[in-house]
Design an enzyme around this catalytic site. Sequence first.
Site, PDB file in Angstrom:
ATOM      1  N   CYS A 284    -111.183  46.800   7.869  1.00 60.22           N
ATOM      2  CA  CYS A 284    -111.137  47.131   6.444  1.00 60.22           C
ATOM      3  C   CYS A 284    -110.305  46.090   5.685  1.00 60.22           C
ATOM      4  O   CYS A 284    -109.435  45.448   6.265  1.00 60.22           O
ATOM      5  CB  CYS A 284    -110.527  48.497   6.143  1.00 60.22           C
ATOM      6  SG  CYS A 284    -111.280  49.843   7.041  1.00 60.22           S
TER       7      CYS A 284
ATOM      8  N   ARG B  23    -114.108  41.640   6.402  1.00 64.69           N
ATOM      9  CA  ARG B  23    -113.325  42.560   7.233  1.00 64.69           C
ATOM     10  C   ARG B  23    -114.030  43.903   7.437  1.00 64.69           C
ATOM     11  O   ARG B  23    -113.607  44.717   8.253  1.00 64.69           O
ATOM     12  CB  ARG B  23    -111.961  42.818   6.581  1.00 64.69           C
ATOM     13  CG  ARG B  23    -111.139  41.583   6.386  1.00 64.69           C
ATOM     14  CD  ARG B  23    -109.828  41.924   5.710  1.00 64.69           C
ATOM     15  NE  ARG B  23    -109.026  42.780   6.544  1.00 64.69           N
ATOM     16  CZ  ARG B  23    -108.188  42.362   7.489  1.00 64.69           C
ATOM     17  NH1 ARG B  23    -108.057  41.072   7.713  1.00 64.69           N
ATOM     18  NH2 ARG B  23    -107.497  43.218   8.197  1.00 64.69           N
TER      19      ARG B  23
ATOM     20  N   TRP C 175    -114.666  49.384   7.114  1.00 64.45           N
ATOM     21  CA  TRP C 175    -115.387  49.326   8.386  1.00 64.45           C
ATOM     22  C   TRP C 175    -115.000  50.609   9.106  1.00 64.45           C
ATOM     23  O   TRP C 175    -113.857  50.775   9.532  1.00 64.45           O
ATOM     24  CB  TRP C 175    -114.939  48.088   9.172  1.00 64.45           C
ATOM     25  CG  TRP C 175    -115.702  47.857  10.427  1.00 64.45           C
ATOM     26  CD1 TRP C 175    -116.895  47.201  10.553  1.00 64.45           C
ATOM     27  CD2 TRP C 175    -115.318  48.230  11.755  1.00 64.45           C
ATOM     28  NE1 TRP C 175    -117.267  47.162  11.872  1.00 64.45           N
ATOM     29  CE2 TRP C 175    -116.326  47.786  12.632  1.00 64.45           C
ATOM     30  CE3 TRP C 175    -114.234  48.912  12.290  1.00 64.45           C
ATOM     31  CZ2 TRP C 175    -116.267  47.989  14.004  1.00 64.45           C
ATOM     32  CZ3 TRP C 175    -114.168  49.115  13.660  1.00 64.45           C
ATOM     33  CH2 TRP C 175    -115.190  48.651  14.493  1.00 64.45           C
TER      34      TRP C 175
ATOM     35  N   ASN D 247    -105.888  50.361   5.848  1.00 61.26           N
ATOM     36  CA  ASN D 247    -106.558  49.606   6.910  1.00 61.26           C
ATOM     37  C   ASN D 247    -105.809  49.923   8.200  1.00 61.26           C
ATOM     38  O   ASN D 247    -104.612  49.693   8.283  1.00 61.26           O
ATOM     39  CB  ASN D 247    -106.477  48.109   6.574  1.00 61.26           C
ATOM     40  CG  ASN D 247    -106.750  47.193   7.755  1.00 61.26           C
ATOM     41  OD1 ASN D 247    -106.190  46.115   7.852  1.00 61.26           O
ATOM     42  ND2 ASN D 247    -107.602  47.604   8.663  1.00 61.26           N
ATOM     43  N   GLY D 248    -106.515  50.472   9.191  1.00 61.55           N
ATOM     44  CA  GLY D 248    -105.862  50.801  10.456  1.00 61.55           C
ATOM     45  C   GLY D 248    -106.302  52.174  10.936  1.00 61.55           C
ATOM     46  O   GLY D 248    -107.334  52.694  10.487  1.00 61.55           O
TER      47      GLY D 248
ATOM     48  N   GLU E  46    -121.462  31.556  24.970  1.00 59.88           N
ATOM     49  CA  GLU E  46    -121.264  31.512  23.521  1.00 59.88           C
ATOM     50  C   GLU E  46    -122.609  31.445  22.791  1.00 59.88           C
ATOM     51  O   GLU E  46    -122.798  32.087  21.760  1.00 59.88           O
ATOM     52  CB  GLU E  46    -120.364  30.312  23.167  1.00 59.88           C
ATOM     53  CG  GLU E  46    -120.135  30.060  21.698  1.00 59.88           C
ATOM     54  CD  GLU E  46    -119.482  31.222  20.938  1.00 59.88           C
ATOM     55  OE1 GLU E  46    -119.039  32.197  21.555  1.00 59.88           O
ATOM     56  OE2 GLU E  46    -119.465  31.148  19.693  1.00 59.88           O
TER      57      GLU E  46
ATOM     58  N   LYS F 255    -123.856  34.199  20.079  1.00 58.14           N
ATOM     59  CA  LYS F 255    -124.259  33.862  18.704  1.00 58.14           C
ATOM     60  C   LYS F 255    -125.612  34.484  18.383  1.00 58.14           C
ATOM     61  O   LYS F 255    -125.816  35.037  17.329  1.00 58.14           O
ATOM     62  CB  LYS F 255    -124.369  32.334  18.507  1.00 58.14           C
ATOM     63  CG  LYS F 255    -123.106  31.554  18.413  1.00 58.14           C
ATOM     64  CD  LYS F 255    -122.301  31.767  17.152  1.00 58.14           C
ATOM     65  CE  LYS F 255    -121.382  32.920  17.240  1.00 58.14           C
ATOM     66  NZ  LYS F 255    -120.098  32.799  17.823  1.00 58.14           N
TER      67      LYS F 255
ATOM     68  N   GLU G 113    -125.355  38.388  18.133  1.00 59.53           N
ATOM     69  CA  GLU G 113    -124.557  38.816  16.972  1.00 59.53           C
ATOM     70  C   GLU G 113    -125.362  38.810  15.676  1.00 59.53           C
ATOM     71  O   GLU G 113    -125.272  39.735  14.897  1.00 59.53           O
ATOM     72  CB  GLU G 113    -123.391  37.835  16.746  1.00 59.53           C
ATOM     73  CG  GLU G 113    -122.153  38.088  17.547  1.00 59.53           C
ATOM     74  CD  GLU G 113    -121.065  37.069  17.222  1.00 59.53           C
ATOM     75  OE1 GLU G 113    -119.920  37.484  17.075  1.00 59.53           O
ATOM     76  OE2 GLU G 113    -121.364  35.850  17.121  1.00 59.53           O
TER      77      GLU G 113
ATOM     78  N   HIS H 195    -129.653  35.205  41.213  1.00 54.80           N
ATOM     79  CA  HIS H 195    -129.136  36.489  41.690  1.00 54.80           C
ATOM     80  C   HIS H 195    -129.417  37.621  40.713  1.00 54.80           C
ATOM     81  O   HIS H 195    -128.667  38.583  40.647  1.00 54.80           O
ATOM     82  CB  HIS H 195    -127.631  36.365  41.957  1.00 54.80           C
ATOM     83  CG  HIS H 195    -127.327  35.309  42.976  1.00 54.80           C
ATOM     84  ND1 HIS H 195    -127.575  35.479  44.316  1.00 54.80           N
ATOM     85  CD2 HIS H 195    -126.851  34.053  42.838  1.00 54.80           C
ATOM     86  CE1 HIS H 195    -127.238  34.371  44.966  1.00 54.80           C
ATOM     87  NE2 HIS H 195    -126.796  33.495  44.086  1.00 54.80           N
TER      88      HIS H 195
ATOM     89  N   LYS I  40    -115.279  40.591  10.906  1.00 56.52           N
ATOM     90  CA  LYS I  40    -114.663  39.309  11.222  1.00 56.52           C
ATOM     91  C   LYS I  40    -113.334  39.487  11.922  1.00 56.52           C
ATOM     92  O   LYS I  40    -112.966  38.719  12.792  1.00 56.52           O
ATOM     93  CB  LYS I  40    -114.475  38.533   9.914  1.00 56.52           C
ATOM     94  CG  LYS I  40    -113.927  37.141  10.084  1.00 56.52           C
ATOM     95  CD  LYS I  40    -115.008  36.220  10.574  1.00 56.52           C
ATOM     96  CE  LYS I  40    -114.490  34.840  10.894  1.00 56.52           C
ATOM     97  NZ  LYS I  40    -115.324  34.210  11.933  1.00 56.52           N
TER      98      LYS I  40
HETATM   99  C1  G6P Z   1    -114.743  39.586  16.239  1.00 52.31           C
HETATM  100  C2  G6P Z   1    -115.488  38.483  15.533  1.00 52.31           C
HETATM  101  C3  G6P Z   1    -115.720  37.324  16.494  1.00 52.31           C
HETATM  102  C4  G6P Z   1    -114.405  36.863  17.090  1.00 52.31           C
HETATM  103  C5  G6P Z   1    -113.637  38.002  17.729  1.00 52.31           C
HETATM  104  C6  G6P Z   1    -112.215  37.588  18.086  1.00 52.31           C
HETATM  105  O1  G6P Z   1    -115.560  40.154  17.197  1.00 52.31           O
HETATM  106  O2  G6P Z   1    -116.716  38.957  15.021  1.00 52.31           O
HETATM  107  O3  G6P Z   1    -116.338  36.251  15.804  1.00 52.31           O
HETATM  108  O4  G6P Z   1    -114.659  35.868  18.040  1.00 52.31           O
HETATM  109  O5  G6P Z   1    -113.525  39.096  16.831  1.00 52.31           O
HETATM  110  O6  G6P Z   1    -111.537  37.309  16.886  1.00 52.31           O
HETATM  111  P1  G6P Z   1    -110.306  36.335  16.741  1.00 52.31           P
HETATM  112  O7  G6P Z   1    -110.022  36.332  15.272  1.00 52.31           O
HETATM  113  O8  G6P Z   1    -109.191  36.941  17.541  1.00 52.31           O
HETATM  114  O9  G6P Z   1    -110.686  35.004  17.259  1.00 52.31           O
END
Ligand code: G6P
Length: 612
Positions: free
Chosen positions: A2, A27, A73, A99-100, A485, A489, A492, A508, A607
């Site tokens: 949030c 956020r 969120w 937020n929290g 990664e 991507k 996501e 495997h 994020k």
């Molecule tokens: C969330 C974001 C990712 C990020 C992860 C860790 O899942 O969507 O993009 O890699 O958090 O976040 P940080 O800010 O600790 O790198």
Amino acid sequence: MCGIVAYSGKKAACPILIEGLKRLEYRGYDSSGVSLLNGSLQTFKKKGKVKDLENILPKEELTATLGIGHTRWATHGEPNDVNAHPHLSGNGRLALVHNGIIENYASIKEALIKRGHTFSSETDTEVLVHYIEELQSEGKLALEEAVRQALLHVEGAYAIVVIDSQEPNKLVGAKKQSPLVVGIAEDSFYFASDATPIISHTNKVVYLKDGEIAVAELGKELVIRQLSNIEQKLDVQELSLDIQQIEKGGYEHYMLKEIDEQPKTIADGMRGRLNGKEGWTRLDGLEEYSNRISSVKRIIIAACGTSWHSGLIGEYLIEEFARIPVEVEYASELRYRNPIIGKDDLVIAISQSGETADTLAAVNLAKEKGALVYGLVNAVGSTIARASHCGSYLHAGPEIGVASTKAFTSQVTLLAIMALNLGMKRGTLSNTTYHRLISALEQIPSQLSKVLEQKEQIKYIAGEIKSATNALYLGRGFNFPVALEGALKLKEISYIHAEGYPAAEMKHGPIALIDIYMPVFVIATKGGSYDKIVSNIQEVKARKGKIIAIITEGDETIKDLADYYIEIPLTEEALTPLLSVVPLQLLSYYIAVMRGCNVDQPRNLAKSVTVE
Ligand code: G6P
């Protein structure tokens, strides 16, 4: 999760709050709301994006000069208009954004219900504002004192801002484990989850610490107290963040802008930290604790998501060049399993946002256990940056797209510099190799610009595979984490199921999935395992899988084998992830755009994950 924002000053509050919420939408973006104080409280809340909230605001001008806003969120209660913040006290006098997570909200709620309170939402936040109201009216307390007393009984994480219709010039904010920044201008105050809503108004900020309450009353100095009521000295910082940096700059999406920025952000991360001609590397964090670091027996890397993937590359780099054993841990696992960590360990916490709750908890745990904590963080002044003993900022600038791109390459760059520096100091790296690698690293930004020139071809390939429902990513050695990664991507932002695997492990399990419908992305650049990966490609082809290969420029062998290929310039094998990941970022981006997905704000994600 949030985002929260608040304003008190001489201007109309609503446009300032809405603009701030848009900056904080990364956020969370399932609902949003504002409360404005104009004699009484006017509250507007709406499920959906901040745009949807704007649509329900009255057409006539809202003249209130004090207000709070929130973009959510969901944690407790589904995303809808009622659960959206701000939440009001039962008597309608107070409004609060949060937020929290209030962990003991259920027991407080039960007690409040017994005393006659009724609740309209399913949120933990509404419980808190009712609790503050009760303390305030029973004790005839000033708002800040009621907030303080309530928070003494609250367990969990919070950043809150509260306003009171009977104290019309006052914002009260408090924080524990979720971030909160106060902006101070000549005739106004701002509160926000990060500095982005504030910097277009003032560059003077105070980062609240855990257990602090800030009272911002117009015409008076900002006052910060601990929960124990002891007044704190103000630590006002001047921010140098540029508002241009966080705007889209003509791009349709932040993600593409951030992908394109990588030659610059990598160069920014290297600035002052290495020099090919003179043959040196330097990280201030390493110098500051050089005695302690020279004697570490083990390195533990703690991170989440994309940052965890860069941590895996860090493991390969540090073990290869500095010969120190490295373990890479999901921060969320590390913190809950009574790990063996001690004073001989160096814990590297990697985080773009510097606010990820699990990574922060791992940092605190490592500190408790006596380890030295090194933060590799992008967001300046963020909680993890401040909680670490030492560290290095990535200097990648604000990353707004939820899918992390430029932060990843900056993290890998910093880890490479760290590995080289440690290797040189420990004598595990020959002078020649050290110099060769520094020069190779310096070339990466210009080589990456060449990769970015291939967008049209990458877009074409994206069009060919956009309808897939599954995808497999394979890589070996330094490029195995790149496969992970790449898969992350894709899932996501395009919602295509994807898995990353070490290429040899394909036999495997995943090989059973391969058929004509399965795109297989293979990072097949020149290096130690080149022949092996060529064999893996043959194995996929034999099962009629579609090969999209990331290859070293001029590799005719794989060009002949692959259905599609993207070339990247030749570099040192250990540094290839910095180049090979970028075509995968672009492929995911174009596929997501072609599938009509919301690239910058994918569903269910956020994020900055400040819940555990
Ligand atoms: C969330 C974001 C990712 C990020 C992860 C860790 O899942 O969507 O993009 O890699 O958090 O976040 P940080 O800010 O600790 O790198």
